[in-house]
Design a protein around this motif. Structure first.
Motif: not given
Length: 481
Positions: A161, A225, A227-230, A257, A292, A294, A296, A301, A327
């Motif tokens: 990060n 966070p 909302h996290v998109e990977t 991130s 990734e 991310s 909030s 995202t 997740r």
């Protein structure tokens, strides 16, 4: 004659136990084994004793006593470092001081976005406790289930990060430190802005215990966070990965991130360590990126990631990819990144590097270094991967299977010389995030300028004139009389 040499090992152990008590001191060789070898078990040593304090006052007493006995101190957190910074190298003159019992979280302040935590707290446990309060501590490492906060600070740890939140140094607000004379400095401020003279805490961050022992840390927290998109993406080359990073940095801005580069062999290594893993992309590509973003609150995202990938795929920069739909799926994608390290470890002792070069020259450096390795060490496997966006690449070299330890050591030495020779041409760093320790000391010292060396030695002499704090780490200093 040195004070530590005036007494036998048994006498020193007896003095430590008599003054500190059986509860704080380990002297049995079997009990001390895990404190006297590196994380991968490649290097083993010994110590006069292992001291395990319960609080900062115990640390101060132990430091004072060791000075009286002429013993040097090797501070240790989770002992997960990769450069032998926490492994003793003079068994008859050193003690290990383990912070593992000092693991309390003293405070989590959600209104102030800060926390105070003791040095022995395991990183993942601290992150979990913070998350329960709806907050986020962004330091993220493969070893976070074992490494401890004090070690993260003392090595200025990096991780995935860094792009968004910076190195550990940028997350620290204050420190509590026991100095080499046993004095306790309480600098546990949580102020974001404090311009009252020299920022003393910075002297201890990245010093690897050579100036004092970090016993507690105050740190910044962030909103968790939501909302996290990977996404795992297939590309044509590392050069394209860097182009992709530059575009993502502009279009996704500070919401990005993590941005990790992996070669095709990374997946084979990961599946050797974790057989249950399944390749998430059907075709083979020359390069892969694990990305990734991310956020909030009101940030969308998911829409950002979709629009960004639509654009780069239309332009042919990304050939294929998969976005995690949950997740759990995201964690599965990250297992490839973490598992490749385990896979390399399973193949035995190998060369691990931690290099940084200017981002604009990263692809060129990797190509040149790998070409030199292929030319001079065709039997070995070069594995280049890393954080890309901060110019950090881990170019590791695995000796052939079946090599003896002596053969492996010879391969590792030759590979190191080859890689560092190329690195010097790029004005890069031999340590981007792991530190110097004992493993990289000679390479570090050989590249020190006269003025830089003089400043470091003056600092060391000012804080630790008897040279008892982690001697042999970073610089080749010996314990004074």
């Amino acid at each position: 004659m040195l004070k530590g040499q005036e007494r036998s090992r048994g006498e020193l152990q007896a003095s430590l136990t008599a003054s500190l008590g059986d509860e704080l001191v380990l002297t049995d060789t079997t009990d001390m084994v895990r404190y006297c070898r590196d994380w991968h078990g490649d290097v083993s040593s010994g110590a006069v004793a292992v001291i395990r304090p319960r609080n900062v006052e115990d640390v101060a007493v132990a430091v004072t006593l060791c000075a009286e006995l002429g013993l040097a101190i090797v501070p240790q957190g989770g002992n997960t470092g990769l450069v032998l910074g926490g492994v003793p190298d003079a068994p008859d003159r050193q003690v290990v001081l383990s912070l593992e019992r000092m693991n309390a979280i003293r405070a989590i302040d959600t209104e102030d976005f800060s926390a105070v935590v003791e040095a022995g707290c395991i990183l993942s446990e601290f992150k979990d406790a913070v998350q329960e309060k709806g907050m986020f501590f962004p330091l993220s490492l493969g070893a976070q289930g074992s490494c401890r906060i004090g070690g993260n600070v003392s090595t200025n740890a990096g991780g995935i990060n860094v792009l968004r939140y910076g190195m550990t140094r940028e997350l620290v607000l204050g420190l509590e430190v026991v100095l080499p004379d046993g004095t306790i400095w309480n600098g546990l401020s949580t102020l974001r802005k404090d311009n009252r003279g020299i920022d003393l805490k910075q002297l201890f961050i990245g010093a690897e215990g050579t100036l004092g022992i970090v016993t507690a840390v105050s740190v910044k927290l962030y909103p968790n966070p939501d909302h996290v998109e990977t996404a795992l993406l297939g590309l044509n080359s590392l050069d394209d990965a860097i182009k992709l990073y530059r575009r993502a940095r502009r279009e996704c801005c500070d919401l990005m991130s993590a941005f990790e580069f992996m070669p095709p062999v990374a997946f084979a290594l990961a599946m050797e360590a974790i057989p249950a893993l399944k390749m998430p992309i059907a075709d083979d590509y020359a390069a892969y990126v694990l990305m990734e973003i991310s956020g909030s609150g009101l940030v969308d995202t998911g829409d950002l990631m979709s629009r960004f990938l639509e654009g780069v795929m239309e332009d042919g920069l990304v050939l294929d990819g998969v976005i995690a739909s949950s997740r759990a799926q995201a964690q599965s994608l990250w297992l490839f990144r973490e598992g490749m390290n385990e896979g390399q470890a399973l193949r035995g002792a190998h060369m691990r590097t931690d290099i940084s070069v200017p981002l604009s020259r990263l692809a060129q450096f990797v190509a040149e270094a790998e070409a030199e390795l292929a030319k001079n060490l065709p039997e070995c496997l070069a594995v280049s991967y890393g954080h890309v966006g901060d110019g950090n690449v881990h170019l590791n070299v695995l000796p052939p299977n079946g090599s003896t330890r002596e053969e492996r050591d010879a391969f590792i030495y030759k590979a190191k010389v080859i890689v560092n020779t190329v690195l010097d041409r790029y004005a890069g760093s031999i340590s981007a995030e792991h530190g110097i320790g004992r493993l990289k000391r000679e390479d570090f010292e050989s590249r020190l300028g006269d003025v830089q060396r003089d400043m470091i030695e003056r600092l060391k002499a000012a804080f630790d004139p008897q040279l008892r704090m982690n001697p042999g780490c970073q610089l080749a200093v010996q314990v004074a009389s």
